[in-house]
Write a protein that holds these residues in place. Sequence first.
Motif, PDB file in Angstrom:
ATOM      1  N   ALA A  47       0.824  -1.213   0.000  1.00 26.47           N
ATOM      2  CA  ALA A  47       0.000   0.000   0.000  1.00 26.47           C
ATOM      3  C   ALA A  47       0.854   1.257   0.000  1.00 26.47           C
ATOM      4  N   GLY A  48       2.106   1.177   0.382  1.00 25.81           N
ATOM      5  CA  GLY A  48       2.974   2.355   0.414  1.00 25.81           C
ATOM      6  C   GLY A  48       2.739   3.196   1.653  1.00 25.81           C
ATOM      7  N   VAL A  49       3.034   4.485   1.552  1.00 29.94           N
ATOM      8  CA  VAL A  49       2.890   5.395   2.682  1.00 29.94           C
ATOM      9  C   VAL A  49       1.443   5.862   2.764  1.00 29.94           C
ATOM     10  N   LEU A  50       0.836   5.650   3.911  1.00 31.59           N
ATOM     11  CA  LEU A  50      -0.551   6.059   4.120  1.00 31.59           C
ATOM     12  C   LEU A  50      -0.587   7.288   5.006  1.00 31.59           C
ATOM     13  N   ASP A  51      -1.453   8.225   4.690  1.00 31.40           N
ATOM     14  CA  ASP A  51      -1.649   9.407   5.535  1.00 31.40           C
ATOM     15  C   ASP A  51      -2.881   9.204   6.402  1.00 31.40           C
ATOM     16  N   ASN A  52      -2.787   8.253   7.306  1.00 31.19           N
ATOM     17  CA  ASN A  52      -3.905   7.939   8.181  1.00 31.19           C
ATOM     18  C   ASN A  52      -3.605   8.520   9.562  1.00 31.19           C
ATOM     19  N   PHE A  53      -3.882   9.799   9.730  1.00 28.96           N
ATOM     20  CA  PHE A  53      -3.518  10.487  10.961  1.00 28.96           C
ATOM     21  C   PHE A  53      -4.381  10.062  12.138  1.00 28.96           C
ATOM     22  N   ALA A  54      -5.628   9.710  11.884  1.00 28.62           N
ATOM     23  CA  ALA A  54      -6.517   9.305  12.978  1.00 28.62           C
ATOM     24  C   ALA A  54      -6.029   8.026  13.635  1.00 28.62           C
ATOM     25  N   GLU A  55      -5.569   7.066  12.843  1.00 25.42           N
ATOM     26  CA  GLU A  55      -5.071   5.817  13.404  1.00 25.42           C
ATOM     27  C   GLU A  55      -3.767   6.043  14.174  1.00 25.42           C
ATOM     28  N   GLY A  56      -2.901   6.902  13.662  1.00 23.92           N
ATOM     29  CA  GLY A  56      -1.666   7.214  14.376  1.00 23.92           C
ATOM     30  C   GLY A  56      -1.927   7.929  15.686  1.00 23.92           C
ATOM     31  N   GLU A  57      -2.907   8.836  15.697  1.00 20.40           N
ATOM     32  CA  GLU A  57      -3.276   9.537  16.937  1.00 20.40           C
ATOM     33  C   GLU A  57      -3.837   8.559  17.960  1.00 20.40           C
ATOM     34  N   LYS A  58      -4.641   7.622  17.506  1.00 20.96           N
ATOM     35  CA  LYS A  58      -5.211   6.619  18.409  1.00 20.96           C
ATOM     36  C   LYS A  58      -4.112   5.750  19.019  1.00 20.96           C
ATOM     37  N   TYR A  59      -3.102   5.415  18.227  1.00 18.01           N
ATOM     38  CA  TYR A  59      -2.000   4.595  18.723  1.00 18.01           C
ATOM     39  C   TYR A  59      -1.149   5.359  19.739  1.00 18.01           C
ATOM     40  N   SER A  60      -0.832   6.621  19.444  1.00 15.83           N
ATOM     41  CA  SER A  60       0.089   7.361  20.310  1.00 15.83           C
ATOM     42  C   SER A  60      -0.593   7.922  21.557  1.00 15.83           C
TER      43      SER A  60
END
Length: 87
Positions: A47-60
């Motif tokens: 899939a390459g680089v994804l700009d999924n900021f919501a998932e990253g915010e949920k993780y951090s």
Amino acid sequence: MANRWLRPEVYPLFAAVGVAVGICGFQLVRNICINPEVRVTKENRAAGVLDNFAEGEKYSEHFLRKYVRNKTPEIMPSINSFFTDPK
């Protein structure tokens, strides 16, 4: 030979190393399973680089980070305030 390593003095060392290995294992499993930047399967890697900021915010922003965000960084706040705050 076994009596040399299984003395009671060595038990705290075994416990400390066991806790450290447990923390490392927990972090490894956590990163492999739920980190949005780690992709294990071939389909996800393609899939390459994804700009999924919501998932990253949920993780951090996990529960522990939210809990300690507004807390003072003290181990025993009542004892610290007893010795430092003027009467």
